[in-house]
Motif scaffolding. Structure first.
Motif, mmCIF file in Angstrom:
data_model
loop_
_atom_site.group_PDB
_atom_site.id
_atom_site.type_symbol
_atom_site.label_atom_id
_atom_site.label_comp_id
_atom_site.label_asym_id
_atom_site.label_seq_id
_atom_site.Cartn_x
_atom_site.Cartn_y
_atom_site.Cartn_z
ATOM 1 N N VAL A 101 17.413 -24.984 -5.458
ATOM 2 C CA VAL A 101 17.205 -25.416 -4.068
ATOM 3 C C VAL A 101 18.416 -25.048 -3.219
ATOM 4 C CG1 VAL A 101 16.987 -27.437 -2.591
ATOM 5 C CG2 VAL A 101 15.618 -27.262 -4.673
ATOM 6 N N PHE A 102 19.609 -25.323 -3.733
ATOM 7 C CA PHE A 102 20.803 -25.014 -2.951
ATOM 8 C C PHE A 102 20.972 -23.511 -2.762
ATOM 9 C CE2 PHE A 102 22.085 -29.392 -3.736
ATOM 10 C CZ PHE A 102 22.590 -29.709 -2.494
ATOM 11 N N CYS A 103 20.619 -22.760 -3.767
ATOM 12 C CA CYS A 103 20.696 -21.309 -3.637
ATOM 13 C C CYS A 103 19.823 -20.837 -2.479
ATOM 14 C CB CYS A 103 20.234 -20.621 -4.921
ATOM 15 S SG CYS A 103 21.495 -20.524 -6.171
ATOM 16 N N ILE A 104 18.610 -21.366 -2.414
ATOM 17 C CA ILE A 104 17.683 -20.931 -1.374
ATOM 18 C C ILE A 104 18.211 -21.356 -0.004
ATOM 19 C CG2 ILE A 104 15.320 -21.114 -0.517
ATOM 20 C CD1 ILE A 104 15.416 -19.698 -3.176
ATOM 21 N N ILE A 105 18.694 -22.601 0.096
ATOM 22 C CA ILE A 105 19.238 -23.075 1.379
ATOM 23 C C ILE A 105 20.407 -22.197 1.805
ATOM 24 C CG2 ILE A 105 20.465 -24.973 2.496
ATOM 25 C CD1 ILE A 105 18.800 -26.899 0.778
#
Lengths: 631, 386
Positions: free
Chosen positions: B92-96
């Motif tokens: 999730v953080f990668c995508i954000i």
């Protein structure tokens, strides 16, 4: 003359066999039909089990050496095949009655009946029987078999008790299998049992008389874990292992792998005021994880006083003080078989194949059943039967010559213990090295012929032994029993993963022996299940050396990049490079344009600005130019 | 891991990017002050310039405090926060992070546009004069009096918090990253941002600066594409680990450590999480020793979409609108365009001209407030100065 010397004196054996058949041989006939029923084994949970004629558990048999057994096994399932194996019997001359499907017989189709018909000429002691079809015995299709000698036993006792140990799952094998042989079980973690059971129950009560010698015939009929077994404050004198009588050896604790048997003498106390705990304990090093709710100990009750208080569980200081069976000596003192004629070296590895499933390998081959039962190939291949190729290239088939001394060097590169079982023989365990623990950084230690423990003069003999983690065992036996014999890990999960090999012993002699020929019933069983009873491993009856179409294992996982990977990498690199080019193009070519845009935004004529200030366009031109404009 | 212990590349670029934007704003503000007030009233100019710097420093200190606390707290409670869903959160953080870098990164290539945008915004802000000047102690009065403090303060705070959020996120996206991996890239990012900002203010060779920015942007987008691919990879890995009950993580690089059914390639080495050195490839280019179909597709699609967007931007710059849609501009496709009702604030060239004229007529009233000289404000558009 001792009874137990018979195994190794064939001429004497023949004499005795004829005497036995003439004198007092009995025939035991059983009609067994498999089926499903619900049964609450451990008192906590009712689940479907495999029944015998609608009943559970399966009968425990007791026969005399020389007796004939006839089992008419009817497959009462509607969706699966079955088979039956009498574990530990040498089946000399009756290889096709041994039982493992696709090795000595075709699987029995639903509704079909097969007759297992043989005499027990060469064995007495403690044995058991079980289905040799994928995991069925873990669903309950198993029982014990005690073979009494013709003469008296070489020890005295007052009463005999059969103790059947096992582990128990709440899920049936079908359910467990789906999760086990699965891409999402990449380490091949074996399903964790829910309980240890004893005589198909839990917390068993055994009422004993004081000052009495009991013979306990202990059989581990489980399919996975080894068990520690001890009785509080009672020593056990081991007198038999796997049908081999041994010199008496007293211990306080046994370590019993699946399929192993120990007969022990226990002399009860005079005092009847106290009751004692009978303890079973998981070998938890074999478990992938130990769930919080798993009871590693199971307690049963040795009751001197029926009405007395049941004992609490008994703890021990160490579980390392169990009897090491390596140091047992057979009572008939068979000397170490010297100088093997043929040495088979196999390395055990667990690994994944291309479908992601974890398999077990001997020498990089995972046992993959042939299309024709191997015995039927051996009987139908003529002279080619001596060529291991006809048995398939994915079966780890080794052809042995009659009366050769065979040595199996087994190097276990896996980090777990494995109990290996050889059909049709007992073997000498001539070496078992200590285990090497990967948790402390030790690697596998294969057997080194130049540097090993000294071989004993009278090695222990039995039909199932364990190998330690990352260690080795060396077995020797004499190829004096023509037949096709399966050698495999008796952990049912590992057998499913293919940890097995085939020994084809003196096939030409089998072809010429009347008693080894296929019965009509055998052929019929094959036909009913749609299999051929002749041909090579691929089912080819014309050219036995042509294996086109044989069953082979799933492909190996390729090393490094495959074509797919190279294409993916190329496209990714290309995408990256093109993306960077377009970024750079935008970044560099857009500059001038946007300057003009801003100059226009500021209401000036770009051409005029260009003339004024071409050489020194800098970043704060906008502001400086604005101020110029104002001035 | 050695590299990640002291230097996190993604953190560096994000700090650099945010610092650059803050520097642009401050430099625009300073040049406005210099032009309009510095030429008339040197004392006031110096006082207001001091306001600006105090605002910058105050904003910066608060940011560092929040950021430090944020990262410290994360590393202290790391396991409690994410537990077994770590791979999911990393994804999730990668995508954000990818979205953030992608949206803000390209503006670096148009640093002059960035300057222009801020010129308009700041000009508008400076011209905001409270209607009722009697309320001397009202917030609005105070805000006006110290506008030269508030503007850079809020700007630095905003850009700084953006960086903080990202830096914290970037840390989480790097498995086994240590808190020690932050100070160095943050400091170097700040230094680089300030140097470039100074160069922008004092003026330097436009072309070499642009090349520097182009290279930085390229690296930033390499990181972003890698992050996007990694994000998707983590989703796949999370799914696999969940199905296997975490077995796979025990298996190291070898067979069974990954979901072979979804794999395009796998090499039994070069694991960014286990082998030294490969983590740099992981953070820079998104390298994984297992290529899942999804992560490879994600990587390629990311670049494809980026190229399409760049193409559209280039077309719009040349032609003033998107292809096939005469009245449509890229910014009109952004949801924020409507959320912030930006269409009402769009300035025509004439309005902007007017705006800058006014800014240049800024003066200081008797109380020391920045005001628009009345005589020249006949054409002030009330909507505009809102």
């Amino acid at each position: 003359m001792k009874v137990s010397t018979h195994h190794f004196l064939p001429s004497l054996l023949v004499a005795l066999w004829s005497w036995a058949t003439v004198a007092q041989a009995a025939t035991h006939t059983f009609n067994w039909t498999t089926g499903w029923g619900n049964y609450n084994v451990d008192g906590n949970f009712e689940r479907p089990v495999i029944t015998c004629n609608g009943e559970f558990p399966w009968p425990d048999l007791k026969v005399k050496r020389g007796d004939r057994i006839q089992v008419y096994l009817t497959n009462g399932f509607d969706d699966r095949n079955t088979s039956l194996h009498f574990h530990g019997l040498s089946q000399n001359g009756t290889n096709m009655m041994d039982g493992p499907e696709m090795i000595t017989q075709c699987p029995i189709a639903p509704g079909d009946t097969m007759l297992y018909n043989f005499t027990i000429d060469d064995n007495d002691g403690t044995y058991w029987y079980h289905s040799h079809t994928g995991g069925q015995y873990q669903d309950g299709m198993k029982g014990t078999l005690v073979v009494e000698p013709e003469d008296s036993l070489p020890f005295d006792y007052d009463e005999e008790v059969v103790v059947q140990l096992a582990e128990w799952y709440y899920d049936n094998v079908d359910t467990l299998d789906r999760k086990f042989m699965n891409v999402y079980n990449p380490t091949g973690a074996e399903p964790i049992p829910q309980n240890l059971i004893i005589n198909n129950t839990r917390n068993m009560t055994w009422n004993v008389e004081p000052d009495t010698t009991y013979l306990l015939r202990i059989v581990n009929t489980g399919g996975f874990v080894s068990q520690y077994f001890w009785i509080e404050d009672h020593d056990m004198t081991v007198v038999e292992v796997d049908g081999v009588y041994v010199e008496k050896n007293t211990t306080s604790m046994l370590y019993i792998t699946v399929a192993q048997r120990y007969s022990v003498l226990i002399h009860t106390k005079n005092d009847t005021s106290k009751n004692y705990a009978i303890m079973q304990k998981f070998d938890d090093t074999m478990l992938d994880v130990i769930p919080n709710d798993l009871m590693l100990n199971a307690t049963s009750y040795m009751m001197y006083d029926k009405d007395g208080e049941k004992p609490e569980q008994s703890y021990v200081d160490s579980i390392d003080d169990f009897l090491d069976d390596f140091y047992l000596t057979p009572l008939d003192k068979v000397e170490l078989y010297e100088d093997p004629d043929y040495t088979i070296t196999v390395d055990v590895v667990m690994d994944n194949l291309k479908n992601g499933v974890n398999y077990a390998f001997f020498n990089n081959l995972t046992f993959t059943a042939p299309k024709v039962p191997t015995l039927m190939t051996a009987l139908s291949a003529g002279k080619d039967a001596l060529n291991p190729l006809v048995y398939g290239t994915n079966t780890n088939a080794f052809v042995l010559k009659k009366d050769e001394i065979i040595e199996i060097v087994l190097n276990n590169n896996d980090t777990g213990k494995h109990p290996f079982h050889l059909h049709g023989h007992i073997f000498q365990l001539v070496d078992r090295e200590r285990g090497y623990d990967d948790a402390i950084g030790e690697g596998p230690h294969p057997f080194d012929p130049e540097d090993h423990n000294p071989f004993p003069d009278y090695p222990m003999m039995r039909d199932t032994v364990y190998v330690n983690p990352q260690s080795s065992i060396v077995l020797r036996f004499k190829a004096d029993n023509p037949g096709v014999w399966f050698f495999h890990c008796h952990i049912e999960w590992h057998l499913k993963q293919g940890l097995a090999l085939l020994l084809i012993e003196a096939p030409e002699e089998m072809q010429n022996t009347e008693s080894q020929q296929l019965t009509d019933n055998h052929k019929q069983v094959c036909e009913n299940v749609g299999l051929s009873w002749e041909g090579n491993a691929a089912g080819n009856t014309n050219d036995f050396l042509d294996l086109v179409g044989q069953n082979v294992q799933v492909a190996n996982i390729p090393d490094g990049f495959t074509a797919k990977g190279i294409v993916a990498m190329t496209f990714s690199c290309l995408a990256g490079v093109l993306g960077l080019i377009s970024l750079s193009t935008y970044g560099l070519m857009g500059v001038k344009k946007s300057e003009e845009e801003i100059i226009r935004d500021l209401g000036m004529d770009p051409d005029a600005v260009e003339k004024v200030d071409v050489s020194d366009i800098n970043s704060d031109e906008d502001s400086s130019r604005t101020s110029k404009n104002i001035e | 891991m050695a590299a990640n212990k002291v230097f996190n590349v993604a953190v560096f670029f994000v700090v650099f990017r945010e610092c650059l934007e803050a520097a642009v704003i401050v430099s625009v503000l300073l040049s406005f002050l210099k032009q309009s007030i510095g030429s008339n009233d040197m004392a006031t100019y110096k006082r207001l310039r001091m306001h600006v710097w105090i605002g910058v420093v105050a904003g910066f200190i608060i940011c560092m405090a929040i950021g430090g606390g944020f990262i410290g707290a994360y590393y202290r409670y790391e396991n409690d926060i994410f537990g077994s869903a770590e791979d999911l959160w990393e994804g999730v953080f990668c995508i954000i992070a990818t979205l953030m870098i992608s949206v803000m990164g390209i503006a670096m290539l148009r640093v002059n546009k960035m300057q222009a945008k801020w010129r308009v915004k700041i000009a508008k802000a400076m011209l905001e004069v409270p209607k009722d000047r009697r309320k001397k102690w009202s917030l609005k009065y105070w805000a006006t009096r110290y506008s030269m403090f508030l503007l850079p303060f809020i700007t630095v705070l905003r850009e700084g918090l953006e960086a903080v959020v990202f830096v914290a996120g970037a840390g989480i996206t790097t498995k086994d990253s240590k808190a020690t991996a932050y100070p160095l890239p943050v400091v170097i990012g700040l230094i680089a941002g300030i140097i470039v900002g100074t160069l922008l203010y004092y003026g330097t060779s436009k072309s070499s600066l642009q090349i520097f920015l182009v290279i930085s942007t390229c690296v930033l987008y390499l990181i972003a594409s890698g992050l996007f691919s990694r994000g998707v990879w983590y989703f796949d890995n999370y799914y696999f680990n969940k199905k296997t009950g975490g077995d796979a993580s025990e298996s190291g690089d070898g067979n069974g450590s990954y979901n072979i059914l979804r794999t395009v390639y796998h090499v039994n080495c070069c694991n960014p999480e286990l082998d030294n050195g490969w983590d740099i490839f992981n953070s820079l280019l998104g390298w994984q020793n297992t290529g899942y179909l999804s992560s490879i597709l994600a990587y390629n699609l990311y670049w494809l979409v980026l190229m399409i967007v760049i193409g559209l931007m280039m077309y719009e710059e040349r032609n003033g609108h998107l292809p096939f849609c005469k009245n449509l501009k890229l910014r009109q496709l952004k949801p924020s365009y409507y959320l912030k009702r930006k269409q009402n604030e769009e300035l025509t060239a004439a309005e902007q001209e007017e705006l800058f004229k006014q800014v240049n007529n800024l003066g200081v009233d008797e109380e020391g407030n920045v005001v628009v000289n009345k005589g020249d404000t006949t054409k002030v558009n009330v909507e505009l100065v809102k």
